[in-house]
Write a protein that holds these residues in place. Structure first.
Motif, short mmCIF file in Angstrom:
data_model
loop_
_atom_site.label_atom_id
_atom_site.label_comp_id
_atom_site.label_asym_id
_atom_site.label_seq_id
_atom_site.Cartn_x
_atom_site.Cartn_y
_atom_site.Cartn_z
N THR A 46 0.83 -1.21 0.00
CA THR A 46 0.00 0.00 0.00
C THR A 46 0.86 1.25 0.00
O THR A 46 2.00 1.24 0.48
N ALA A 47 0.31 2.30 -0.54
CA ALA A 47 0.95 3.62 -0.50
C ALA A 47 -0.16 4.66 -0.50
O ALA A 47 -1.16 4.51 -1.21
N ALA A 48 0.00 5.68 0.32
CA ALA A 48 -1.06 6.68 0.44
C ALA A 48 -0.48 8.05 0.73
O ALA A 48 0.59 8.18 1.35
N ILE A 49 -1.18 9.06 0.26
CA ILE A 49 -0.84 10.46 0.54
C ILE A 49 -2.03 11.11 1.23
O ILE A 49 -3.16 11.04 0.74
N LEU A 50 -1.76 11.72 2.37
CA LEU A 50 -2.77 12.50 3.09
C LEU A 50 -2.30 13.94 3.13
O LEU A 50 -1.19 14.22 3.60
N LEU A 51 -3.09 14.85 2.61
CA LEU A 51 -2.72 16.27 2.60
C LEU A 51 -3.36 16.99 3.77
O LEU A 51 -4.45 16.63 4.24
N LEU A 52 -2.70 18.04 4.23
CA LEU A 52 -3.14 18.75 5.42
C LEU A 52 -4.23 19.77 5.11
O LEU A 52 -4.07 20.60 4.21
N ASP A 53 -5.32 19.68 5.84
CA ASP A 53 -6.35 20.73 5.83
C ASP A 53 -5.92 21.72 6.91
O ASP A 53 -6.06 21.46 8.11
#
Length: 405
Positions: A46-53
């Motif tokens: 798995t690979a994931a990107i979470l961007l900051l709100d």
């Protein structure tokens, strides 16, 4: 644990994530391609990107490979909470040799049976943009080379994340601008009007605004104002201030009274923001203007005889500074047939390394009792607004030369 990489393998990995072709992809495709490549290079599941709100201080699942359910669920996690939140809070790589409910809060990771995780922050200078993490379904120890590669991918993702953030903010700002700045000024009996707005930054909207509205009493409300700062945040405050002033205008017959109420609103609900505003009321007969200034620059009144000067309205404190030492004041001035009332924000007359009085003096020489579109065009052309460093808004109102002209 895998052995250290040889030079050929390091070069292959480096080329895979610095490929110039990646720069030609749009943001969403670039993020997807980076995740595909990192899964292959690190041999992870798995690979994931979470961007900051930034506003909510939460990480939002934005792109994923092998964790598509995370996207569908709209997963969010607060900075400091769980695995990704810990990466964001420390701004350092975090490695979990064994995933448990105690160190991971994302149910998708637990339900999938992820055993090991490695995450790194996505940074742009000193600003946190998000988190990139990879995971495996079998226990895995990640080495220093793995961390360095993931940080390199995060650097590429930072570029895409910044572009995405800028595009979203620009789209939101432009939508807000369309809703708050009149696309077309109303047609009002007895006067003709024109306005201009030029942003001083990339997002296309800021804290400067103008407004015109007809009141039930027949008076005409004319407003120009400036919220400190730039971009979407200032535009949001501007929208609230504009709406509040419209509401107070309906219950106040005096501009100073309306600005007094608006000051209380700004101080309480928009603490920390500094706002200037000029509110003018033009009589139903269009022969008189009553106005009040909350820290805003004096408008210009040009007369048919060729004279033009600043209206001698007293300048009271800006909005948001709390109680004023004395009540706010209104000032009345005659508005003869053919005269032109010109309002503006400081971006029009303020220049670096130059006293603002010089800019105001030039403006008074340019404003004439002439066609409103011509006056606005002339002023903007002479003011060097092609590359402004601050937002510029102007509003011209001319009383028609004859009663029924």
């Amino acid at each position: 644990m895998r052995g250290r990489l040889n030079d050929d393998e390091r070069l292959r990995r480096l080329e895979a994530v610095t490929d110039a072709a990646l720069s030609r992809l749009d943001v969403s495709d670039l993020l997807d391609e980076l995740l595909d490549r990192v899964r292959d290079l690190l041999d992870v599941d798995t690979a994931a990107i979470l961007l900051l709100d930034q506003h909510a201080q939460q990480l939002v699942a934005t792109a994923a490979k092998g964790l598509e359910a995370e996207l569908r669920a709209g997963f969010r996690v607060a900075v400091g909470r769980g695995f990704a939140g810990r990466v964001a809070a420390t701004r350092q790589p975090v490695y979990l040799a064994e995933v448990t409910p105690h160190n991971v809060v994302n149910p998708v990771l637990l339900e999938m049976g992820i055993r090991s995780l490695l995450g790194v922050p996505i940074m742009a200078g000193t600003d946190l943009l998000g988190v990139l993490h990879v995971g495996t379904l079998t226990p895995r120890r990640f080495g220093a080379d793995d961390v360095r590669l993931l940080e390199l991918v995060a650097d590429r993702a930072a570029i895409a994340g910044r572009i995405r953030s800028d595009k979203l903010e620009q789209a939101a700002a432009l939508a807000l601008q369309r809703s708050l700045l009149p696309a077309r000024l109303p047609e009002i009996a007895g006067v003709e009007m024109a306005a201009r707005y030029v942003p001083g930054h990339a997002f296309g909207v800021g804290g400067d605004w103008y407004d015109v509205f007809q009141l039930p009493s027949g008076w005409l409300g004319v407003v120009i104002g400036d919220v400190s700062g730039h971009g979407l945040a200032s535009a949001v405050v501007m929208g609230r201030v504009r709406s509040a002033l419209r509401a107070y205008a309906l219950i106040c017959d005096d501009p100073a009274e309306a600005l007094t109420l608006l000051n209380r609103k700004v101080q309480h609900f928009e603490a920390g923001s500094l706002t200037t505003a000029l509110y003018a009321m033009i009589s139903p007969e269009r022969d008189r203007i009553v106005l009040s200034s909350a820290g805003h620059l004096r408008p210009v009144l040009a007369r048919p005889d060729g004279s033009a000067d600043l209206v001698d309205v007293p300048i009271d404190p800006p909005l948001g500074l709390g109680r004023t030492p004395r009540p706010r004041r209104s000032h009345a001035v005659a508005f003869p047939p053919g005269a032109l009332f010109f309002c503006y924000t400081d971006g029009l007359v303020e220049r670096r390394k130059q006293v603002i009085d010089l800019g105001i003096e030039r403006l008074t020489q340019l404003v004439r009792a002439d066609d409103v579109e011509t006056v606005c065009g002339t002023v903007m052309a002479e003011a060097d607004t092609e590359r402004p460093t601050d937002d510029v808004a102007v509003l011209a109102v001319r009383r028609r030369p004859t009663e029924h002209g």
